[in-house]
Write a protein that holds these residues in place. Sequence first.
Motif, mmCIF file in Angstrom:
data_model
loop_
_atom_site.group_PDB
_atom_site.id
_atom_site.type_symbol
_atom_site.label_atom_id
_atom_site.label_comp_id
_atom_site.label_asym_id
_atom_site.label_seq_id
_atom_site.Cartn_x
_atom_site.Cartn_y
_atom_site.Cartn_z
ATOM 1 N N ARG A 136 19.688 3.832 7.055
ATOM 2 C CA ARG A 136 19.848 3.718 8.498
ATOM 3 C C ARG A 136 19.033 4.759 9.262
ATOM 4 N NH1 ARG A 136 23.514 0.273 10.472
ATOM 5 N NH2 ARG A 136 23.709 1.389 12.458
ATOM 6 N N ALA A 137 18.098 5.397 8.598
ATOM 7 C CA ALA A 137 17.261 6.392 9.277
ATOM 8 C C ALA A 137 16.507 5.723 10.432
ATOM 9 C CB ALA A 137 16.263 7.004 8.302
ATOM 10 N N PRO A 138 16.546 6.282 11.648
ATOM 11 C CA PRO A 138 15.814 5.694 12.771
ATOM 12 C C PRO A 138 14.314 5.657 12.470
ATOM 13 C CG PRO A 138 17.383 7.357 13.532
ATOM 14 C CD PRO A 138 17.311 7.483 12.034
ATOM 15 N N PHE A 139 13.657 4.629 12.973
ATOM 16 C CA PHE A 139 12.232 4.482 12.699
ATOM 17 C C PHE A 139 11.424 5.648 13.252
ATOM 18 C CE2 PHE A 139 12.870 -0.352 12.466
ATOM 19 C CZ PHE A 139 13.008 -0.299 11.088
ATOM 20 N N ASN A 140 11.861 6.237 14.361
ATOM 21 C CA ASN A 140 11.105 7.377 14.882
ATOM 22 C C ASN A 140 11.210 8.587 13.948
ATOM 23 O OD1 ASN A 140 13.795 7.904 15.434
ATOM 24 N ND2 ASN A 140 13.434 8.691 17.507
ATOM 25 N N ASP A 195 0.849 -1.185 0.000
ATOM 26 C CA ASP A 195 0.000 0.000 0.000
ATOM 27 C C ASP A 195 0.892 1.245 0.000
ATOM 28 O OD1 ASP A 195 0.940 0.336 2.606
ATOM 29 O OD2 ASP A 195 -0.919 -0.363 3.542
ATOM 30 N N ASP A 196 0.254 2.421 0.087
ATOM 31 C CA ASP A 196 1.019 3.664 -0.006
ATOM 32 C C ASP A 196 2.034 3.808 1.124
ATOM 33 O OD1 ASP A 196 -0.341 4.344 -2.284
ATOM 34 O OD2 ASP A 196 -1.775 5.664 -1.287
ATOM 35 N N LEU A 197 1.690 3.336 2.326
ATOM 36 C CA LEU A 197 2.624 3.455 3.437
ATOM 37 C C LEU A 197 3.836 2.550 3.225
ATOM 38 C CD1 LEU A 197 3.414 4.641 6.126
ATOM 39 C CD2 LEU A 197 1.996 2.917 7.270
ATOM 40 N N ASP A 198 3.614 1.332 2.718
ATOM 41 C CA ASP A 198 4.740 0.452 2.411
ATOM 42 C C ASP A 198 5.697 1.128 1.427
ATOM 43 O OD1 ASP A 198 3.878 -1.760 3.955
ATOM 44 O OD2 ASP A 198 2.529 -2.389 2.353
ATOM 45 N N ARG A 199 5.136 1.726 0.392
ATOM 46 C CA ARG A 199 5.967 2.389 -0.625
ATOM 47 C C ARG A 199 6.702 3.589 -0.028
ATOM 48 N NH1 ARG A 199 4.431 1.024 -6.015
ATOM 49 N NH2 ARG A 199 2.828 -0.598 -6.013
ATOM 50 N N ALA A 200 6.047 4.290 0.885
ATOM 51 C CA ALA A 200 6.698 5.428 1.531
ATOM 52 C C ALA A 200 7.859 4.965 2.403
ATOM 53 C CB ALA A 200 5.686 6.213 2.356
ATOM 54 N N VAL A 201 7.690 3.852 3.100
ATOM 55 C CA VAL A 201 8.774 3.308 3.923
ATOM 56 C C VAL A 201 9.948 2.902 3.039
ATOM 57 C CG1 VAL A 201 9.444 1.391 5.426
ATOM 58 C CG2 VAL A 201 7.280 2.582 5.817
ATOM 59 N N ILE A 202 9.652 2.261 1.903
ATOM 60 C CA ILE A 202 10.713 1.867 0.967
ATOM 61 C C ILE A 202 11.460 3.097 0.475
ATOM 62 C CG2 ILE A 202 11.161 0.881 -1.317
ATOM 63 C CD1 ILE A 202 8.824 -1.059 -0.773
ATOM 64 N N HIS A 203 10.728 4.131 0.086
ATOM 65 C CA HIS A 203 11.372 5.348 -0.403
ATOM 66 C C HIS A 203 12.210 5.993 0.706
ATOM 67 C CE1 HIS A 203 10.873 9.287 -2.945
ATOM 68 N NE2 HIS A 203 12.134 8.980 -2.700
ATOM 69 N N ALA A 204 11.681 6.013 1.926
ATOM 70 C CA ALA A 204 12.426 6.617 3.032
ATOM 71 C C ALA A 204 13.744 5.888 3.272
ATOM 72 C CB ALA A 204 11.572 6.596 4.299
ATOM 73 N N LEU A 205 13.724 4.560 3.208
ATOM 74 C CA LEU A 205 14.942 3.791 3.421
ATOM 75 C C LEU A 205 15.898 3.924 2.247
ATOM 76 C CD1 LEU A 205 13.471 0.567 5.059
ATOM 77 C CD2 LEU A 205 14.673 2.463 6.170
ATOM 78 N N HIS A 206 15.366 4.233 1.074
ATOM 79 C CA HIS A 206 16.250 4.495 -0.056
ATOM 80 C C HIS A 206 16.992 5.815 0.140
ATOM 81 C CE1 HIS A 206 17.839 4.189 -4.060
ATOM 82 N NE2 HIS A 206 17.385 5.386 -4.349
ATOM 83 N N VAL A 207 16.328 6.780 0.750
ATOM 84 C CA VAL A 207 16.983 8.057 1.034
ATOM 85 C C VAL A 207 18.067 7.862 2.086
ATOM 86 C CG1 VAL A 207 16.653 10.409 1.896
ATOM 87 C CG2 VAL A 207 14.938 9.367 0.389
ATOM 88 N N ALA A 232 14.094 15.782 1.913
ATOM 89 C CA ALA A 232 15.119 16.626 2.549
ATOM 90 C C ALA A 232 15.222 16.347 4.043
ATOM 91 C CB ALA A 232 14.795 18.097 2.304
ATOM 92 N N ARG A 233 14.086 16.098 4.694
ATOM 93 C CA ARG A 233 14.100 15.832 6.132
ATOM 94 C C ARG A 233 14.743 14.492 6.472
ATOM 95 N NH1 ARG A 233 7.995 16.513 7.764
ATOM 96 N NH2 ARG A 233 8.806 15.835 9.816
ATOM 97 N N LEU A 234 14.775 13.576 5.513
ATOM 98 C CA LEU A 234 15.367 12.267 5.749
ATOM 99 C C LEU A 234 16.813 12.173 5.278
ATOM 100 C CD1 LEU A 234 12.333 10.068 4.656
ATOM 101 C CD2 LEU A 234 13.374 10.045 6.931
#
Length: 318
Positions: A19-23, A4-16, A159-161
């Motif tokens: 090691r970004a903390p989950f919080n 779903d959209d949240l899964d895709r957002a998590v994937i994109h965030a980890l691509h940025v 940018a925030r990530l």
Amino acid sequence: MTLDDLDRAVIHALHVDGRAPFNQVAAVLGTSQQTVARRYRKLRSGGVLRVVGMTDARRLGQVEWFVRLRCTPDAALPVARALARRTDTSWVQLTSGGTEISCVTRAPSHNAPEALLLQQLPKTPRVESVSAHCLLRSFVGGPIGWYGRASVLTDDQTARLTPAREPASSEVDIAGDERLLAAMRQDGRVTYAELAAATGLSEPTVRRRVNQLRGSGILYLDIDLDSTVLGFHAQTILWMSVRPAQLVTVAQALARQPEVALAAITTGPTNLLAKVVCRDVDALYTYLTERVGTIEAIEHLETAPVIRTLKRAATAAG
């Protein structure tokens, strides 16, 4: 697995930032830390993605080679599996009807990759030919990530990530980092406590070391991702011959196209390589005829559809 959209957002965030903390990811996405962690664990355990710590070959005095092997039909799969088991290979794929293997390997600059590979391949005359193409310059792929994977975040969220870069050092020595880098290859999100246990160093030391290696560009984080779960079912390798005067211009143009996951200038009978990922064969047809086909500087184009992927960035895929 359906995303779903949240899964895709998590994937994109980890691509940025792998090691970004989950919080931090949760704050950017507007959800809870527990939800992000749960979604990541689902994607990880389902074999959809893995964060991997990769090293830049050139900064380690190595050269990357794209290797093509043509085999008889009965030999292609066993040879591809043998290549996938090697620690110095990545992206082992069967192409062109299953009789050709394409892979990436690393070697010290003075060694011939054909010799290194053939030393451990099954001894069989059914490997009909081997050619190696030295990677001269990447325009997308490797350290320069492909955002077409799951491009759903806004520029502000990205940018925030995006992590702050540590000042680069020209005197980074990786002697003694073998266990640290090996652990990062297995899991780019390995905790500092786990790295400390694996290396025998203190947590502050491994934290500082990881930051130094990332800041120098030696270590970068990549997403080992099954693109089919994002709806991309037609993957093709393009081997192109481009007029030298326009080679960089064409490579830069391809790198800007969302379908292109890899664009690299190489040595060999063809001088430009691209990996193209499309949703289906109709989309691939449109891409080839309306995008690539209109670039006049491309004098010759060979398409090699990917039939099966046996190894992705660092993971045996089947």
